[in-house]
Design a protein around this motif. Structure first.
Motif, short mmCIF file in Angstrom:
data_model
loop_
_atom_site.label_atom_id
_atom_site.label_comp_id
_atom_site.label_asym_id
_atom_site.label_seq_id
_atom_site.Cartn_x
_atom_site.Cartn_y
_atom_site.Cartn_z
N MET A 41 38.93 66.78 48.09
CA MET A 41 38.14 67.78 47.39
C MET A 41 37.09 68.34 48.34
O MET A 41 36.37 67.61 49.00
CB MET A 41 37.45 67.15 46.17
CG MET A 41 38.42 66.71 45.09
SD MET A 41 39.47 68.02 44.43
CE MET A 41 38.27 68.99 43.53
N GLY A 43 34.07 70.46 47.82
CA GLY A 43 33.28 70.95 46.69
C GLY A 43 34.10 70.71 45.43
O GLY A 43 34.45 69.60 45.12
N ARG A 44 34.45 71.79 44.74
CA ARG A 44 35.30 71.68 43.55
C ARG A 44 36.71 72.18 43.81
O ARG A 44 37.51 72.28 42.90
CB ARG A 44 34.68 72.45 42.40
CG ARG A 44 33.41 71.83 41.91
CD ARG A 44 32.88 72.58 40.73
NE ARG A 44 31.75 71.84 40.18
CZ ARG A 44 31.33 71.99 38.97
NH1 ARG A 44 31.89 72.85 38.16
NH2 ARG A 44 30.31 71.29 38.54
N THR A 45 36.99 72.52 45.05
CA THR A 45 38.29 73.08 45.41
C THR A 45 39.15 72.01 46.06
O THR A 45 38.73 71.38 47.03
CB THR A 45 38.11 74.25 46.40
OG1 THR A 45 37.21 75.19 45.82
CG2 THR A 45 39.43 74.90 46.72
#
Length: 182
Positions: A41, A43-45
């Protein structure tokens, strides 16, 4: 041969230890329509990572099936395998070129050309291969062949040849056709 192979083997051993420790802390995640067998991951990606034979074996040994969310240590080990594989490409000034030249002499130039063309084809799936193909041309000053050596007719001792061929196998088991899925 020994100098060309020693660095990749040392890096591989360290990467393998770090990867094994990191895989113990990694776990599977439910992901629909995953692009690759492991991810990290950012960040949130999610960033999906490709597989080599050794990575696939370790993933199944430590975690089992499914998509694996890699622990940061496992990611470091995966990157270590990737760098080892890049260095073992059988091109001119890279360690893989040195090892292959020691084993098969001037025929390394033909294998280097085939490997370089393969990078251009693989660039269709991962554009980073085009960058690497360009980089190897710059590094080799436009040549994919190993540079000349002082005593090119001197053969590698038969006792050292298995070490050289084991290094070729190391390249094969660490090779990742598409390192990053974007």
């Amino acid at each position: 041969l020994d100098v060309g192979a020693a660095g990749p083997w040392a890096g591989f051993v360290v990467a393998l230890i770090v990867l094994a420790v990191g895989m113990l802390a990694s776990h599977t995640v439910p992901v629909l329509d995953a692009a690759a067998p492991q991810m990290v991951m950012v960040g949130r990606t999610p960033l999906y990572l490709g597989d080599s034979l050794i990575m696939a074996a370790l993933r199944h040994l430590f975690v089992g099936g499914g998509v694996v969310l890699l622990h940061p240590l496992a990611l470091a080990g995966w990157l270590g395998l990737l760098v080892t594989m890049l260095n073992l490409l059988p091109l001119g000034q890279l360690d893989g070129g040195h090892v292959l030249f020691a084993l098969i002499g001037r025929r390394q130039a033909w294998i280097g050309l085939v490997a370089w063309l393969a990078l251009l084809v693989l660039g269709y799936w991962f554009w980073g291969w085009w960058v690497w193909a360009f980089f190897t041309l710059i590094l080799g000053r436009g040549s994919l062949a190993h540079p000349t050596v002082l005593d090119r007719y001197r053969q590698v001792a038969p006792s050292r040849r298995p070490f050289g061929w084991a290094t070729v196998v190391l390249f094969i088991v660490t090779f990742t056709a598409v390192p990053f899925y974007v």
